[in-house]
Design a protein around this motif. Structure first.
Motif, PDB file in Angstrom:
ATOM      1  N   ASN A  25       0.933  -1.095   0.009  1.00  0.00           N
ATOM      2  CA  ASN A  25      -0.150   0.050  -0.196  1.00  0.00           C
ATOM      3  C   ASN A  25       0.906   1.178   0.082  1.00  0.00           C
ATOM      4  OD1 ASN A  25      -1.824   1.986   0.406  1.00  0.00           O
ATOM      5  ND2 ASN A  25      -2.572   1.313   2.328  1.00  0.00           N
ATOM      6  N   GLU A  27      -0.206   4.413  -0.535  1.00  0.00           N
ATOM      7  CA  GLU A  27      -1.087   5.708  -0.069  1.00  0.00           C
ATOM      8  C   GLU A  27      -0.355   6.724   0.689  1.00  0.00           C
ATOM      9  OE1 GLU A  27      -5.456   6.714   1.521  1.00  0.00           O
ATOM     10  OE2 GLU A  27      -4.921   4.691   1.568  1.00  0.00           O
ATOM     11  N   ASN A  28      -0.273   7.732   0.047  1.00  0.00           N
ATOM     12  CA  ASN A  28       0.499   9.040   0.822  1.00  0.00           C
ATOM     13  C   ASN A  28       1.899   8.656   0.954  1.00  0.00           C
ATOM     14  OD1 ASN A  28      -2.197  10.359   0.897  1.00  0.00           O
ATOM     15  ND2 ASN A  28      -2.518   9.109   2.746  1.00  0.00           N
ATOM     16  N   LYS A  43       4.515   3.176   6.243  1.00  0.00           N
ATOM     17  CA  LYS A  43       4.906   3.663   4.820  1.00  0.00           C
ATOM     18  C   LYS A  43       6.433   3.403   4.466  1.00  0.00           C
ATOM     19  CE  LYS A  43       2.085   7.997   5.091  1.00  0.00           C
ATOM     20  NZ  LYS A  43       2.128   9.498   5.140  1.00  0.00           N
TER      21      LYS A  43
END
Length: 245
Positions: A25, A27-28, A43
């Motif tokens: 993932n 995302e961001n 992240k």
């Protein structure tokens, strides 16, 4: 110095944890997530999981899909066939000045990749001693638009080197170069902090402002190619997969 509960939790985080490609993932995610800062664990782990699984070829394809450019400087080749990625610390000097290499080692931050633009290739600005010092200072790799030397040692060192040439002779410790300023290498503008990935196939440089988009696209390329490999294993030919038959 006092230790907070947050410090204890961060120390207990497994920075070697990896996620299956299909579950990554992004995302961001930003380029700052290349380093764990105590607050970006998820992240960081997702990004490391991606980068360990993609090649320079796949990242180049992803960058080309977004920008129409490859990100590659073809004259720079892997010296010891090791994969590495990180943010760039730039330096520029003449080939008779290995002293700027020593200054760059001291100025760069832990986890940086040194990128040298060298005026001339008839003398080397980097070799075994510089590689040893850089590695021990936490620098991840060195990239030279110019010459390296001491290949008898560099080929077997646990320190990635990329260069456009090599030779046995070196200059002097002049220290007259420029550190951490934009470079123009074969019409490719390289800014301090840009992203670098290199492996056995070559190098790719991504402007930091496009990093997140390129990472998302790189994941898509990886998943697509994994699907193609599965189709081939199931008996399809590449011509059939490409729609040529």
């Amino acid at each position: 110095m006092s230790i907070s509960p947050k410090d204890v939790l961060n120390k207990n985080k497994n920075l070697n944890k990896r996620i299956d490609v299909e579950k990554i993932n992004l995302e961001n995610v930003t380029i700052d997530d290349l380093r764990f800062n105590g607050k970006n664990y998820e992240k960081y782990i997702n990004l490391q999981s991606l980068l360990e699984n993609v090649s320079a070829c796949q990242v180049s394809d992803a960058y080309n899909a977004i920008s129409g450019r490859s990100g590659n400087i073809q004259s720079i080749k892997p010296i010891n066939n090791q994969k590495v990625w990180g943010r760039i610390f730039t330096a520029q000097t003449d080939c008779d000045d290995w002293g700027t290499s020593a200054l760059a080692i001291d100025a760069a931050e832990d986890g940086d990749i040194l990128f040298f633009k060298v005026n001339g290739e008839d003398k080397a600005i980097w070799g075994e001693l510089a590689s040893t010092c850089a590695r021990d200072n936490g620098i991840k790799a060195t990239v030279i638009y110019g010459s390296a030397r001491d290949l008898d040692a560099l080929l077997y060192m646990d320190y990635p080197i990329f260069a456009s040439n090599f030779c046995p002779n070196a200059g002097s410790a002049l220290g007259l170069g420029i550190l951490n300023e934009p470079l123009d290498v074969e019409d490719t503008i390289i800014n301090p902090g840009d992203f670098f990935l290199g492996d056995e196939s070559g190098i790719v440089i991504i402007p930091q402002e496009l990093f997140a988009k390129v990472m998302v696209q790189s994941l898509a390329v990886k998943i697509k190619e994994s699907g193609i490999i599965s189709d081939i294993a199931d008996g399809k030919t590449l011509a059939e997969i490409a729609g040529l038959k």
